[in-house]
Motif scaffolding. Sequence first.
Motif, PDB file in Angstrom:
ATOM      1  N   ALA A 352      -0.404   0.925  13.362  1.00 44.22           N
ATOM      2  CA  ALA A 352       0.829   1.651  13.115  1.00 44.22           C
ATOM      3  C   ALA A 352       1.567   1.026  11.936  1.00 44.22           C
ATOM      4  CB  ALA A 352       1.705   1.612  14.368  1.00 44.22           C
ATOM      5  N   PRO A 353       2.501   1.764  11.302  1.00 41.63           N
ATOM      6  CA  PRO A 353       3.205   1.209  10.146  1.00 41.63           C
ATOM      7  C   PRO A 353       3.864  -0.138  10.404  1.00 41.63           C
ATOM      8  CG  PRO A 353       3.619   3.554  10.298  1.00 41.63           C
ATOM      9  CD  PRO A 353       2.841   3.184  11.535  1.00 41.63           C
ATOM     10  N   SER A 354       4.441  -0.341  11.582  1.00 47.12           N
ATOM     11  CA  SER A 354       5.126  -1.605  11.872  1.00 47.12           C
ATOM     12  C   SER A 354       4.166  -2.770  12.089  1.00 47.12           C
ATOM     13  CB  SER A 354       6.014  -1.446  13.113  1.00 47.12           C
ATOM     14  OG  SER A 354       5.225  -1.133  14.254  1.00 47.12           O
ATOM     15  N   GLU A 355       2.854  -2.487  12.214  1.00 46.94           N
ATOM     16  CA  GLU A 355       1.862  -3.520  12.460  1.00 46.94           C
ATOM     17  C   GLU A 355       1.021  -3.837  11.233  1.00 46.94           C
ATOM     18  OE1 GLU A 355       0.872  -2.205  17.092  1.00 46.94           O
ATOM     19  OE2 GLU A 355      -0.229  -1.318  15.405  1.00 46.94           O
ATOM     20  N   ARG A 356       1.148  -3.051  10.177  1.00 47.60           N
ATOM     21  CA  ARG A 356       0.207  -3.149   9.064  1.00 47.60           C
ATOM     22  C   ARG A 356       0.357  -4.442   8.279  1.00 47.60           C
ATOM     23  NH1 ARG A 356       1.165   3.097   7.677  1.00 47.60           N
ATOM     24  NH2 ARG A 356      -0.456   3.964   9.018  1.00 47.60           N
ATOM     25  N   GLY A 357       1.601  -4.885   8.030  1.00 48.40           N
ATOM     26  CA  GLY A 357       1.779  -6.100   7.253  1.00 48.40           C
ATOM     27  C   GLY A 357       1.088  -7.286   7.895  1.00 48.40           C
ATOM     28  N   GLU A 358       1.294  -7.464   9.198  1.00 47.20           N
ATOM     29  CA  GLU A 358       0.669  -8.586   9.906  1.00 47.20           C
ATOM     30  C   GLU A 358      -0.850  -8.452   9.946  1.00 47.20           C
ATOM     31  OE1 GLU A 358       4.138 -10.029  13.043  1.00 47.20           O
ATOM     32  OE2 GLU A 358       2.569  -8.665  13.728  1.00 47.20           O
ATOM     33  N   LEU A 359      -1.343  -7.242  10.187  1.00 49.12           N
ATOM     34  CA  LEU A 359      -2.787  -7.045  10.284  1.00 49.12           C
ATOM     35  C   LEU A 359      -3.481  -7.340   8.960  1.00 49.12           C
ATOM     36  CD1 LEU A 359      -5.257  -6.136  11.910  1.00 49.12           C
ATOM     37  CD2 LEU A 359      -4.757  -3.790  11.170  1.00 49.12           C
TER      38      LEU A 359
END
Length: 425
Positions: A352-359
């Motif tokens: 999801a957009p809120s998870e992309r930076g960390e992933l």
Amino acid sequence: MSVSALPDNQIPPPSGTVPPRRRRRELNPPAAFAALAVVFVLFMAASSAPSPLYVVYQQRWDFSATTLTTVFAVYVLGMIAALLVLGALSDHLGRRPVLLSAIALEAASMAVFLVADSVSLLLVARLVQGVATGAAMTALGAALADLNPAHAPHRAGLVTGAAPTFGLGLGALGCGILVEYGPHPTRLVYVLLLAALLPAAAAVAALPETSLRRPGAARSLQPRLKVASHLRADLLRLVPILVASWALGGLYLSLGPSVAAGLFGLSSHVVGGLVVTLLTVPACLTAIALRGRPVSHTLALGAGLLLAGTLVALTGIEADSLLTAALGTVVAGVGFGASALATFGTLARMAAPSERGELFSVAFVISYLSFSVPAVVAGIATTHIGLHETSVAYAATVAFLAALALLAQWLRSRQAPDRGTCPQT
């Protein structure tokens, strides 16, 4: 509804605010997506530009292969530190401010390269450049996923998989040509890159902001590797192919020009750049050609060609056959491209957009640890046992890792059929 599923002409306003009037200078989503792709290529081209210069620096300042690969590894150290500390920052502050800060740091590193007259300054320049690139890469990957056009929802994965290889090849070959035929061989490339960063900054400043601001920015700066629990299994399945492909890339970008000069007697700086390009350009073309293919097929193809290409290149080194080594490099490059397409395409669509930076941060840490640590070990080994023996041992290790990746993919395909597809335009 996720941001990536919105129509091209609709970008969500920050939560809890009145939708702002679109500024005249703000790029529309398709133009913003294209600008981000170009900025991605620029960062990667800048990161590989010093590769053909390592031999020049080594001749001028008389340092060992260990020092050479240390200079290479310092860049990756800075990148990984930025990924650990800044990887999730754009999920909190927005993509645009993080990207603008990364461009400013990249410009600072180019300025240090311009005045570098010692290994110490070279180390500083590469460290700052690594931090800039690490900060930029996760924000770029996430922003591209945010701006995916509705009619081609997997295009961001294609760009994220192809841009690094294309940029690496472009930077290495372009710098090799400038060093061989242009004036001021250790200065001109950095002047040109510094000039290119100015329009890049202007384009990023005109981007629409796609990440909703949310609290926790300071907390996100704590060094950590975090992946949402429901994403971990899918990420772990990608680790073998990430390690194999990026370890091979590290060999070519750190010691590739030295192998061309030391083992095959090719002293031209253009050839030094071509060594990298023979790996990265086929990788980029493969990523484009294989879009839309099932992920499982592409991962298996990538692992198989990495294995075959590395073994052919190893045969060329052992037989002192430049043609065989070059052919193996091209085949391995095709495997590299297939691997990058499938792995980063999978990452782009599974979060999801809120998870992309960390992933993306975790995936890039894995990739660049594989990119740097073996290269540093190879540099130390070259100093003590010689370039030929080190190259053979390194290639054999990469072949072994590729065989493990192929086996892992075969076992996974037997457990559950893959229904996903690689990014497509």
